[in-house]
Write an enzyme that holds these catalytic residues in place. Structure first.
Site, PDB file in Angstrom:
ATOM      1  N   PRO A  12      76.365  51.833  76.043  1.00 62.79           N
ATOM      2  CA  PRO A  12      76.438  50.391  75.708  1.00 62.79           C
ATOM      3  C   PRO A  12      76.731  50.202  74.224  1.00 62.79           C
ATOM      4  O   PRO A  12      76.071  50.796  73.382  1.00 62.79           O
ATOM      5  CB  PRO A  12      75.038  49.873  76.051  1.00 62.79           C
ATOM      6  CG  PRO A  12      74.387  50.933  76.869  1.00 62.79           C
ATOM      7  CD  PRO A  12      75.042  52.232  76.484  1.00 62.79           C
ATOM      8  N   GLU A  13      77.741  49.425  73.931  1.00 64.25           N
ATOM      9  CA  GLU A  13      78.042  49.094  72.543  1.00 64.25           C
ATOM     10  C   GLU A  13      77.593  47.657  72.287  1.00 64.25           C
ATOM     11  O   GLU A  13      77.041  47.003  73.172  1.00 64.25           O
ATOM     12  CB  GLU A  13      79.533  49.296  72.268  1.00 64.25           C
ATOM     13  CG  GLU A  13      79.924  50.769  72.438  1.00 64.25           C
ATOM     14  CD  GLU A  13      80.893  51.261  71.380  1.00 64.25           C
ATOM     15  OE1 GLU A  13      80.859  50.745  70.242  1.00 64.25           O
ATOM     16  OE2 GLU A  13      81.691  52.148  71.688  1.00 64.25           O
ATOM     17  N   HIS A  46      64.179  57.110  87.407  1.00 64.19           N
ATOM     18  CA  HIS A  46      64.725  56.665  86.125  1.00 64.19           C
ATOM     19  C   HIS A  46      64.403  55.211  85.794  1.00 64.19           C
ATOM     20  O   HIS A  46      64.916  54.691  84.819  1.00 64.19           O
ATOM     21  CB  HIS A  46      66.250  56.883  86.046  1.00 64.19           C
ATOM     22  CG  HIS A  46      66.683  58.249  86.467  1.00 64.19           C
ATOM     23  ND1 HIS A  46      66.205  59.391  85.850  1.00 64.19           N
ATOM     24  CD2 HIS A  46      67.511  58.668  87.450  1.00 64.19           C
ATOM     25  CE1 HIS A  46      66.736  60.452  86.448  1.00 64.19           C
ATOM     26  NE2 HIS A  46      67.529  60.043  87.425  1.00 64.19           N
ATOM     27  N   ARG A  68      69.344  59.027  81.268  1.00 65.39           N
ATOM     28  CA  ARG A  68      69.410  60.097  80.256  1.00 65.39           C
ATOM     29  C   ARG A  68      68.312  59.981  79.194  1.00 65.39           C
ATOM     30  O   ARG A  68      68.158  60.878  78.368  1.00 65.39           O
ATOM     31  CB  ARG A  68      70.798  60.146  79.625  1.00 65.39           C
ATOM     32  CG  ARG A  68      71.828  60.612  80.653  1.00 65.39           C
ATOM     33  CD  ARG A  68      73.167  60.903  80.044  1.00 65.39           C
ATOM     34  NE  ARG A  68      73.122  61.981  79.059  1.00 65.39           N
ATOM     35  CZ  ARG A  68      74.142  62.310  78.295  1.00 65.39           C
ATOM     36  NH1 ARG A  68      75.270  61.649  78.381  1.00 65.39           N
ATOM     37  NH2 ARG A  68      74.026  63.283  77.406  1.00 65.39           N
ATOM     38  N   ARG A 104      83.319  55.449  48.597  1.00 64.11           N
ATOM     39  CA  ARG A 104      83.294  56.288  49.800  1.00 64.11           C
ATOM     40  C   ARG A 104      84.681  56.864  50.046  1.00 64.11           C
ATOM     41  O   ARG A 104      85.613  56.121  50.325  1.00 64.11           O
ATOM     42  CB  ARG A 104      82.847  55.454  51.023  1.00 64.11           C
ATOM     43  CG  ARG A 104      81.499  54.745  50.844  1.00 64.11           C
ATOM     44  CD  ARG A 104      80.323  55.691  51.016  1.00 64.11           C
ATOM     45  NE  ARG A 104      80.255  56.258  52.347  1.00 64.11           N
ATOM     46  CZ  ARG A 104      79.510  55.754  53.339  1.00 64.11           C
ATOM     47  NH1 ARG A 104      78.785  54.681  53.153  1.00 64.11           N
ATOM     48  NH2 ARG A 104      79.495  56.342  54.516  1.00 64.11           N
TER      49      ARG A 104
END
Ligand SMILES: [Zn+2]
Length: 271
Positions: free
Chosen positions: A2-3, A91, A110, A152
């Site tokens: 999921p983003e 789960h 997971r 950077r």
């Protein structure tokens, strides 16, 4: 994984069901997440009213007066609402039962997700304290990005994915945004002009907003198991399209490795 758009869609789906409701019970079936779910969580949460549901980066923040319940979906986590819940399966880690009868179920095969209790001030917690601005905040603009990047020299894509610079720009959205901005992902961050960083800010927002809008169509089915926002298939320009012709110029999309992750780019459109 999921983003930010999937997490924001989850937040919007759940928000009307939880805000103003009281937690009747919180049941933990399996404490083994990225960090153990605190043994006292059921006691802490029971009887508390949920005042708001916020999001910071990919963290969902349930505000219960001064305290905060933090939820992270990790790689495979989901938070679903049920009015008539099926029995817990494998789960399923945590159930949150509300006084409305709605049950929120956290499922995570997971187990890279997290469910933690943050005393005030939540924003001072190690997970939240050093986060950069939200992509939709006014503070995230060309000047900010130019200042954040000027020392950077790492590749722009890696710096864009650094949560200290801006939160919630994961691999897909970094790749797509750099294509739309015409910036080659390997360019040292401090070599990108301020004007091009301004364009990058705009396309990061547009790309994320497009994905959130696509997720919105799943919201009406949020209760009773149809509400998994899943993964929004944007019409990607480069992500996952290695070897296929660029949608703009027709050149073959290339895939390289950066920081252990795949980056897709068009060698002609991105300079
Ligand atoms: Zn191209």
């Amino acid at each position: 994984m999921p983003e930010l758009p999937e997490v924001e869609t989850t937040r919007r789906g759940i928000e009307p069901l939880v805000v103003g409701r009281v937690v009747e019970a919180l049941r933990v079936y399996d404490r083994r997440l990225r960090w153990p779910v605190p043994a006292s969580l059921p006691r802490w949460a029971a009887g508390r009213r949920i005042d708001a549901l916020d999001r910071r980066g990919k963290y969902l923040l349930f505000r219960l007066s001064d305290d905060t319940l933090l939820v992270h979906l990790g790689m495979t986590g989901s938070l679903r609402a049920y009015s008539d819940p099926p029995p817990p399966r494998a789960h399923d880690h945590v159930d949150i039962v509300l006084d409305s009868g709605v049950l929120l179920r956290y499922h995570d095969p997971r187990r890279f997700g997290a469910m933690l209790w943050l005393p005030p001030p939540a924003e001072g917690h190690a997970l939240l304290a050093d986060l950069g601005p939200e992509p939709f905040d006014a503070a995230f603009d060309a000047d900010y990005l130019w200042r954040a990047l000027r020392r950077r020299s790492a590749a722009i894509k890696l710096v864009l994915m650094d949560n200290h610079v801006v939160v919630g720009v994961g691999n897909i959205y970094a790749s797509e945004s750099l294509f739309r901005a015409g910036i080659r992902p390997t360019t040292p961050a401090n070599r990108v002009s301020r004007a091009r960083l301004g364009r990058l800010v705009d396309v990061v927002r547009a790309t994320l907003a497009e994905a959130i809008a696509k997720g919105g169509s799943t919201l009406r089915d949020y209760v009773d198991g149809h509400g998994d926002p899943g993964h929004f298939q944007l019409d990607h320009f480069v992500y996952g399209r290695q070897g296929l012709p660029c949608r703009v110029c027709g050149a073959a999309v290339r895939q390289i490795r950066q920081g252990g992750r795949a980056t897709c780019l068009c060698p002609t459109c991105q300079r």
